[in-house]
Design a protein around this motif. Sequence first.
Motif, mmCIF file in Angstrom:
data_model
loop_
_atom_site.group_PDB
_atom_site.id
_atom_site.type_symbol
_atom_site.label_atom_id
_atom_site.label_comp_id
_atom_site.label_asym_id
_atom_site.label_seq_id
_atom_site.Cartn_x
_atom_site.Cartn_y
_atom_site.Cartn_z
ATOM 1 N N SER B 4 36.349 42.939 36.991
ATOM 2 C CA SER B 4 37.483 42.840 36.073
ATOM 3 C C SER B 4 38.645 43.692 36.587
ATOM 4 C CB SER B 4 37.034 43.295 34.686
ATOM 5 O OG SER B 4 37.988 44.144 34.091
ATOM 6 N N TRP B 7 39.123 46.738 34.431
ATOM 7 C CA TRP B 7 38.094 47.756 34.724
ATOM 8 C C TRP B 7 38.484 48.507 36.000
ATOM 9 C CZ3 TRP B 7 32.352 46.311 33.489
ATOM 10 C CH2 TRP B 7 31.523 47.422 33.676
ATOM 11 N N ASP B 42 42.710 39.804 30.760
ATOM 12 C CA ASP B 42 42.144 40.319 32.004
ATOM 13 C C ASP B 42 42.094 39.211 33.067
ATOM 14 O OD1 ASP B 42 40.944 42.073 33.730
ATOM 15 O OD2 ASP B 42 39.155 42.422 32.499
ATOM 16 N N VAL B 44 39.574 38.064 36.231
ATOM 17 C CA VAL B 44 38.236 38.354 36.741
ATOM 18 C C VAL B 44 38.048 37.709 38.112
ATOM 19 C CG1 VAL B 44 35.774 38.093 36.296
ATOM 20 C CG2 VAL B 44 37.330 38.618 34.418
ATOM 21 N N HIS B 60 32.183 48.376 40.402
ATOM 22 C CA HIS B 60 33.634 48.491 40.265
ATOM 23 C C HIS B 60 34.162 49.692 41.032
ATOM 24 C CE1 HIS B 60 33.226 45.365 37.263
ATOM 25 N NE2 HIS B 60 34.541 45.214 37.329
ATOM 26 N N ALA B 128 34.070 40.515 29.912
ATOM 27 C CA ALA B 128 34.944 40.000 30.977
ATOM 28 C C ALA B 128 34.131 39.602 32.201
ATOM 29 C CB ALA B 128 35.986 41.048 31.350
ATOM 30 N N ILE B 129 33.064 40.343 32.486
ATOM 31 C CA ILE B 129 32.274 40.016 33.681
ATOM 32 C C ILE B 129 31.005 39.229 33.309
ATOM 33 C CG2 ILE B 129 33.215 41.911 35.055
ATOM 34 C CD1 ILE B 129 30.467 43.353 34.563
#
Lengths: 237, 636
Positions: B4, B7, B42, B44, B60, B128-129
């Motif tokens: 993300s 992130w 976001d 991705v 991340h 998001a992931i």
Amino acid sequence: MKNIGHQHPLSKVIAEINQIFAEIGFVFAEGPERELVKYNFDMLNVPADHPSRDMQDTFYLADAPELVMRTHTSPVQVRYMLDNKPPIRMICPGKVFRNEATDATHEAQFFQLEGLMIDKDISLGHMKGVLEYFFSKFFGEEVQVRFRPSFFPFVEPGVEVDMKIASQEGNKLSGKWIELMGAGMVHPNVLQVAGVDPRIYQGFAFGMGMDRLAVLKYGVDDIRLMYNGDLRFVNQF
Amino acid sequence: MLFSRNWLQTFFETPLPQAEVLEEKLTFYSSEIDEVTAVGDDMVFNIKILPDKSAWLLSHRGVAKELAVILDLPMMNDPLQEAPATFAETDTVTVNTTTPTCDYYSVARISGVTVGESPAWLKTALGAIGQRSINNIVDATNYVMFHLGQPLHAFDAGKLVAKDGVNNITVRSAKDGEEFKSLTGEEYVLTTNDAVITDGHTDTVLALAGVKGGVSSGVDESTTVILLEAAHFERVATRLTSKRHKLQTDASKRYENGIDKTLAQYGLVAGANLIAQVAGGEVVGMKSVGDEAITRRAPVSVSLERINSVFGLALTQAEVEIIIKCFGYEYTFKDEMLEVTPPFERNDLVIAEDVIEEIGRMYGLTHIVSITPTPMAVAECNSRHFYAEKIRHALMGIGFSEVYTSTFRANDIVKIENALASDKGYLRSTLVLNIKEAGERNISYRDLLGLTAVKIFEIGTVFGSQSEEFRICLLVQSGTSYKAKIDEPLVAEALTTLTEVLGVTPELLSNENGVVEFSLDALLSQLPAVTAYEAVLSSEAIRYQPFSVYPSVSRDIAMWVDESNTVGEVINVLRTASGPLCVRVTHLDTFTKDDRTSMAFRLVFQSNEKTLAGSEADEVMISVYSVILERGWEVR
């Protein structure tokens, strides 16, 4: 009635590849399709625990754990270096096998083209030059090549090779980058086991799918057609 | 793995560039990107993390570090920058490991937690992931895994036995046939090659080491005390366990890729603190077994000259130093000799070439300049290729088509251990059977292709129990039935042609029913050495046209035409008259008798949509007859 026969697109591609590479001194080398694990994996720096050795990718032979159907033409690199001293300029077009389900873009047997160039100062610049030379002649148009970071156990640095055929009318593939193959500088461990001193010599290797070259050149939409002996396909060539 | 952008942003003070810029930078300086998708506010990225970098880049933090180097952007808070923090030791839990596949095991006790929903930020980050929110505890462990790359597992301490208030966790090899039920209910029967986490007081299996937690100690609404595991399991053992039970998890994937054991120390503290933050509670303390020293990596040396010679570049020491500085690794660079000490997580920087690659990719592989190859003669010619081409063109010259068929057969001499299908279990020991099958398949296409006979050949490898050789097999099928002529004159013609071209008569391995096979390798020993290749004639550009899969129908027509008519003219008339279903008009014969000229043709009909009925061809023929009549020709 006179009728003239037809050459299979893959053997046509092989003949053209050989002609282009022979002009710049690349020798057409060969190796067995039923290969020793030693050449197919061990000497190519593929560790024993590497996922590509898994049963789902590699065909093993019954009662012969030391043998596989070669999964790539790269073992010919090792065989060639063991038999020939640098400088080396070598190609190997040949059949390879993968234990994978087949569909329009995957076959359990297909053809690869291996390339190897070794000398004291061979760089990725040489590889770029050789590939641009080859593709431009093969596709009959100016072709640009670019590299992206990648990884294969038998090269370091490893790169992914993209090519772009100069814009041509009516060719959907021209004017855009196409992902083509893996390549890189031969890993010093591979040179070492193949009897080439990595402190003195270096060079590049590449391996590309020849079916894909035929697909790009002739617009074939299903690679399974290459292996079923159907004249409705072959007689178009 | 999915990453993300929001992130990744948490690692930087400066706003990151737009998604398109990040995509381009990562593609050309780090890893291939499969897809970029918008999720809420976001973006991705689905990044294909390469196997050699998976020990530190499947997180991340790893990708943020790459971006820091690529963009020369300082990380605001690199969690791996400082030495790992620890908690005070607690005597409420003891830990043992008796298996060599676990060289570090740590556990933190967190008491007074309230299991419930995760805060919105945590749900959003995981969502998001593509990770479903389970509860605040499990989400916290997952978050840390995707943040740092260290798998964590939370046990409900209340479901373990305590003796005098002390729990015991023991890591041991599984017993043969020992059963394990995972958190999601699947049951597994283990082997002694698997490692398990057990409640040391009861010897109950709590988790399959490095792969998945068990149902018996899972966190639920009633949980108030957590034992949080951060451990290190050996990569190959984990891979084999995961393979054996067909159970690959985000955790097993990371161990398989060889994450460093030091990472567990960072993971434990980050995980315990995050749980305390999102579920309340207090970290009571920790316990660990195994080596706690931070992994020290050996320095790697490489000369400037080597770096330049690999890429064909002429970089200066100053230019390379700018790149290496961006990594923030310990280094010295004196007299064009670079020495880098990789940080603990970089298990991929071992030899000079590894460092050369880092410098090359951050400099930009797209900047490599082509060196045009110099023309030169080949040191030797491949005689097998040379003569295969000669034979190929000789056969093509008399109307043969080249086919490739499968190396695999249902039954033969050499057996494949793990065949793809039961009809592909052996390697072919001859080309004859394949060619016969191809010949039979093609008989029905003769009219469609305008052939009087099927004439095919293959040049390919066959396998004996020890041997491997190139053979050539050719087939002629000229009869109208599927049975070939015993003495096929076209076979004799082919063999005569080959003898003329090669100057040697091939010794036949078999010759029956219009099929002939001989060994190319055996032939080569009788042929002269090759000193130069023959030029490949460049043909006009060929574009393959997809063909109809439906069978064709043929109709013959013979007629008296005007003496002045040419075959081409008549074909044109027939083509126009027969419409789109007619895919081929083949001229069969022409003769003149009593000042009249007769011509015969075969019209082949085929649809792209269906199997044509004979009546549909007959209908077209009726309109063809009427056109012929209009022309004043006469159907015979």
